[in-house]
Design an enzyme around this catalytic site. Structure first.
Site, PDB file in Angstrom:
ATOM      1  CE  LYS A 198      -0.260   0.732   4.666  1.00  0.00           C
ATOM      2  NZ  LYS A 198      -1.159   0.213   6.444  1.00  0.00           N
ATOM      3  CE1 TYR A 220      10.716  32.506  -0.148  1.00  0.00           C
ATOM      4  CE2 TYR A 220      10.793  29.926   0.278  1.00  0.00           C
ATOM      5  CZ  TYR A 220      10.568  30.920  -0.813  1.00  0.00           C
ATOM      6  OH  TYR A 220      10.518  30.760  -2.054  1.00  0.00           O
TER       7      TYR A 220
END
Length: 814
Positions: free
Chosen positions: A484, A710
């Site tokens: 999965k 940033y």
């Protein structure tokens, strides 16, 4: 979706011919190639200028599709399926979508404008998803076909819709309004796109405003022309850079290297936010998003924090480095007149190289005759000072004389055959073609080959780890391997193929689409779907997947479909809740479960399972033993009552090692396959499977006092060499790994991550490392390991692995 065909007949005003009006429709399709088409699909046979889907109906009937909306019944198909005959299948699709939309009653944002629709939609989805279950238009599905296909994807879990609507001429928006039925309107920038479909700007605005006829509020940038066209009865929520009377007044915007700071006044209060963009279009789009958040009564602090995280929306048009010092503009998946204009504008903005070449396919969906269309295209090419045109396709070849310095080829293959004679060098090249021309082959030839960020998967290590856990199993105990979540981030289909080669007994996936992808990829092993939604049951049956059933509601829903399809002994898996309290039948529900299953011919209990909550932590051994004991009691009762002998399984990876006496008939191997164990002693016997690698894009030297990234989170204390690596949080690297916490490996040395991790890159200190641009970088692998990262980030290895974006290329090797 579950709608009786007899109801749809009324909605689309059809004449019915066929087998049964009691048939139930669960999905809608217009693509004859879709592998999701089934007996419960309603196929709309659309008719276009270059294609008539009626020609594919005979094959669809043969493949099991039972329900069609058609303009005529193809020869030889009468009586073999249900046909709803209408005058126009596109109108019928829109009417059906409008009916379906009317059955839901939650807020729906309708977005239109000339520019920015898709970006605003994607940003609003990002901004609102933490608080809503959002249904939105996929990609740029804003057309007469795209909008209804978007709307019919609504399900009962959604509580907010965001749909964009695009038009190119009059009489289109009224139909889209009926389909979307927006309760909140957002009007983005009004520019010159699609001007030729309208008499003047005022007509275009009025047509777009038709989308908002019945909204409770319209969000827009205050504009005199728009104001004149507005219905006075519509409540507006406006913004402006110039008019203080607007609901929200933007009184300051300040741009720097990190982005743009925007200050605004709302209800007499001032606030501000910053976005990582400098261009005007992004600023306007961000303000549209601000307005929606304000309308939903978000406070200014939350607004600021979320808008600061806005990201570039990847559009189809991409700028790349080309061969021989060329710049390559890749717009290789669409070819229409409007997008050609946009692409040529982008080409014009790239002033790095003087010479410009356009590689152009036949143009579709223009609404113009070929004579008029190619006259317009030739004029457009001329006005953009294109030095060379390479046309590909039979139609554009017929109009070759309309262009200056033009060479044409019948198809892409002919172009490729003559590639070496065309001499591309020192020029900007726009590659623009319809998808059917497969221009990605041309892009591949023209694109400069560079190193990539890749996740390397060692298939030998997977085989080793599988055999290690197999060696712990008792004789005849089966093994199910979990693939999965894209094989725990490593690649589902490729790993499933290897497991099939090793003849494991079962594969496990979380959702039906994962199992369908494996089946479509050629996997023949039985596949259990752990978390099936009721809406996926038909697809599960069609693709021969096996659902886990964990509640009575789901069981009854599946049995209903099984009865409709007259299934016999279809395999299902019964999940018991023994203490995890996540999914599963509790003790009190067992009598009704047994009563429902007993004697039912449509299904067969293939296995009974449960899940351990603390198999990896021996501190909770008593609790785990209690789970195993309860599983034994409940599963034995079911087996006795049903007189069946299903497989039983409760152990996961840690359970295999820690509770060998509870192996029952099968175990489920998960994270251990990928080389991760919670036991330090066991970890020594496992091999590393995945190595995440990148390269150094650029190296710069900064002086003391200068900052990186940033927010200026890193300030150099001394002269520092900084390397930029093209991988960031959009690739799955946690932002918590930045600002000195984490590191990468370059030249077998640690390079500390400095500053905040960006969406697409991170920066590291390489002052003490002798390295060059293009050198390899290891993010995780043998060192640091995934387990090490997880421990430092206070999470689990599962999260690290499954977070690696699928945009990161997987490279499998032995």
């Amino acid at each position: 979706m579950s709608i009786a065909l007899k109801n749809i007949v009324l909605v689309v005003q059809a004449t019915w011919s066929g087998e049964s009006l009691d048939a139930v429709v669960e999905t809608v399709s217009i693509d004859s190639r879709s592998l999701q088409n089934s007996s419960h699909t309603l196929f709309f046979a659309l008719v276009g200028p270059n294609n008539d889907a009626h020609t594919y109906i005979k094959d669809l009937v043969h493949s099991g599709v039972k329900n069609f909306v058609v303009q005529y019944i193809p020869e030889g198909c009468a009586g073999k399926a249900n046909f709803l005959v209408v005058q126009n299948t596109l109108t019928a699709l829109q009417d059906f979508a409008a009916y379906y939309r009317s059955t839901f009653h939650f807020p729906v944002l309708g977005i239109t404008g000339s520019n920015g629709k898709t970006i605003v939609k994607e940003w609003l989805n990002f901004l609102l998803s933490p608080d809503f279950n959002v249904i939105r238009s996929p990609k740029s599905y804003n057309s007469q076909v795209g909008v209804p296909l978007s709307v019919v994807a609504i399900n009962e879990k959604h509580n907010l819709g965001i749909f964009e609507a695009g038009i190119s001429t009059v009489q289109e928006m009224a139909q889209l309004q009926k389909v979307i039925q927006p309760t909140i309107g957002v009007l983005t920038n009004i520019g010159t796109s699609h001007d030729e479909g309208f008499v003047n700007l005022e007509q275009k605005i009025k047509q777009k405003l038709l989308l908002f006829e019945h909204v409770s509020v319209l969000i827009y940038q205050k504009n005199k022309v728009v104001d004149q066209c507005l219905d006075p009865a519509i409540q507006v929520f406006s913004w402006s850079f110039e008019d203080p009377k607007a609901s929200v007044f933007i009184f300051k915007k300040q741009t720097d290297a990190q982005g743009t700071l925007i200050e605004y006044r709302y209800k007499q209060n001032n606030a501000a936010f910053k976005i990582p963009f400098q261009d005007n279009a992004s600023i306007e789009n961000a303000i549209s998003c601000l307005m929606v958040l304000l309308h939903f009564n978000y406070d200014s602090t939350l607004i600021s924090s979320r808008l600061a995280l806005l990201f570039p929306v990847e559009m189809r048009l991409k700028l790349k480095d080309g061969i021989n010092n060329c710049t390559l503009i890749d717009d290789s998946y669409s070819s229409d007149f409007q997008s050609l204009k946009i692409a040529l504008d982008f080409l014009e903005s790239q002033k790095k190289l003087e010479n410009k070449t356009v590689i152009l396919s036949d143009i579709f969906q223009s609404g113009l005759s070929n004579e008029v269309l190619y006259a317009k295209v030739a004029q457009l090419i001329l006005s953009n000072n294109i030095h060379r045109v390479i046309g590909i396709g039979h139609t554009i070849s017929e109009f070759k004389d309309r262009f200056q310095n033009c060479i044409t080829f019948a198809d892409t293959a002919a172009f490729i055959d003559n590639f070496e004679t065309l001499e591309f060098a020192n020029e900007t090249i726009l590659v623009k073609g319809a998808r059917s021309f497969e221009f990605e082959q041309i892009v591949s030839l023209l694109e400069e080959k560079t190193h990539e960020t890749v996740l390397e998967i060692n298939l030998n290590a997977i085989s080793h780890n599988l055999n290690f856990f197999k060696s712990k199993l008792q004789p005849k105990v089966k093994i199910m391997v979990m693939v999965k979540a894209f094989g725990y981030g490593n690649g589902g289909l490729e790993i499933a193929n290897l497991l099939q080669h090793h003849k494991v007994d079962y594969l496990g996936v979380a959702f039906a689409d994962e199992g369908i992808a494996l089946k479509n990829g050629g996997i023949e092993l039985p596949i259990m779907v752990l978390n099936p939604e009721n809406s996926s049951f038909s697809a599960i049956i069609h693709h021969q997947l096996e659902p886990e059933i964990y509640c009575l509601k789901g069981l009854h829903a599946f049995l209903k479909i099984a009865k409709q399809k007259n299934l016999q002994h279809f395999p299902i898996h019964i999940k018991l809740d023994t203490g995890m309290h996540r999914l599963g039948f509790e003790k009190e529900a067992i009598p009704e479960l047994i009563a429902t299953l007993k004697g039912n011919p449509h299904v067969k209990v293939q296995s009974i399972l449960s899940h351990l909550a603390t198999s990896d932590d021996l501190v909770h051994r008593d609790f785990t033993i209690s789970q195993i004991n309860l599983f034994e009691t409940l599963s034995s009762r079911i087996i006795l009552e049903l007189e069946n002998h299903p497989i039983r399984h409760i152990l996961n990876t840690s359970g295999i090692s820690n509770y060998p006496d509870a192996q029952y008939n099968m175990v489920r191997l998960g994270i251990g396959l990928y080389g991760v164990s919670n036991d330090p002693l066991e970890q020594k016997y496992l091999e590393n499977v995945g190595t995440l690698k990148s390269v150094i894009s650029q190296i710069r030297t900064i002086a003391p006092g200068q900052s990186v990234g940033y927010g200026r989170k890193f300030m150099a204390q001394s002269t520092t060499n900084v390397a930029t690596i093209p991988i960031g949080y959009a690739d799955g690297i946690s932002r918590g790994w930045g600002n000195g916490v984490g590191f990468v490996i370059i030249k077998n040395k640690k390079a500390t991550i400095i500053g905040s991790i960006c969406m697409d890159m991170l920066m590291v200190d390489v002052t003490a490392i002798d390295c060059r641009e293009g050198d390899a970088v290891v993010i995780f692998g043998e060192k640091p390991t995934v387990s090490y990262l997880a421990k430092k980030l206070k999470t689990i290895p599962y999260e690290i692995l499954t977070s690696i974006s699928q945009r990161v290329k997987r490279v499998f090797y032995r």
